[in-house]
Design a protein around this motif. Structure first.
Motif, mmCIF file in Angstrom:
data_model
loop_
_atom_site.group_PDB
_atom_site.id
_atom_site.type_symbol
_atom_site.label_atom_id
_atom_site.label_comp_id
_atom_site.label_asym_id
_atom_site.label_seq_id
_atom_site.Cartn_x
_atom_site.Cartn_y
_atom_site.Cartn_z
ATOM 1 N N LEU A 118 -30.759 36.722 -55.544
ATOM 2 C CA LEU A 118 -30.081 37.997 -55.366
ATOM 3 C C LEU A 118 -29.494 38.435 -56.693
ATOM 4 O O LEU A 118 -29.127 37.601 -57.522
ATOM 5 C CB LEU A 118 -28.967 37.872 -54.328
ATOM 6 N N ASP B 25 -29.513 43.917 -55.504
ATOM 7 C CA ASP B 25 -29.203 43.794 -54.085
ATOM 8 C C ASP B 25 -27.806 44.292 -53.735
ATOM 9 O O ASP B 25 -27.581 44.821 -52.654
ATOM 10 C CB ASP B 25 -29.329 42.327 -53.652
ATOM 11 N N LEU C 9 -21.879 37.372 -50.056
ATOM 12 C CA LEU C 9 -23.195 36.760 -50.228
ATOM 13 C C LEU C 9 -23.270 35.357 -49.637
ATOM 14 O O LEU C 9 -24.357 34.850 -49.377
ATOM 15 C CB LEU C 9 -23.563 36.718 -51.701
#
Length: 150
Positions: free
Chosen positions: A96, A127, A147
């Protein structure tokens, strides 16, 4: 006296589907693509004892080969486009990318600079974006915490 820290900030980012494969913790590699260093100072504060994102499973690593998440600050300069791409490609999947600060998002005050190639999203897929010039450590901590899926 016990632990001196602020309460955990609320996660402002919903866990991404890709984050489910990260197992509740993320290893972060950081790249300064041409910033003024303001965002780096705030990232450092997010990892300081006050905000302490490590308690939420977020850890800085020295190698992109060990990283799940790439944080990028600053507009991407002509000279940093290649190293940024190579860092991204060296990361294992799932990976990511978090664009930290206004410059990483849209070049900010460096837009149209002679050495500026463009925002991070022009070089690698982004992202999550953390707005601000520079963003507050709590916003950075919240984005990274989102995350982890916690």
């Amino acid at each position: 006296m016990g632990r001196v820290a602020e309460p955990a900030p609320e996660a402002s980012v919903r866990p991404l589907p890709a984050a489910a494969g990260l197992g509740g913790s993320v290893q972060v590699r950081h790249v300064d693509a041409g910033s003024c260093n303001g965002c780096e100072i705030e990232i450092g504060q997010a990892f300081s004892p006050v905000y302490d994102v490590e308690r939420h499973g977020v850890r800085l690593v020295a190698s992109p080969r060990h990283a799940d998440v790439l944080t990028v600050t600053g507009p991407v300069t002509v000279n940093m486009a290649g190293p940024l791409r190579k860092t991204y490609e060296a990361m294992p999947e799932p990976r990511l990318v978090v664009a930290v600060g206004d410059c990483a998002r849209d070049c900010g005050m460096f837009a149209d600079g002679y050495g500026v190639l463009g925002p991070v999203s022009d070089v690698v897929p982004v992202d999550v974006q953390v707005p601000g010039c520079p963003p507050e450590p709590a916003a950075i901590a919240s984005a990274l915490r989102g995350l982890t899926g916690r």
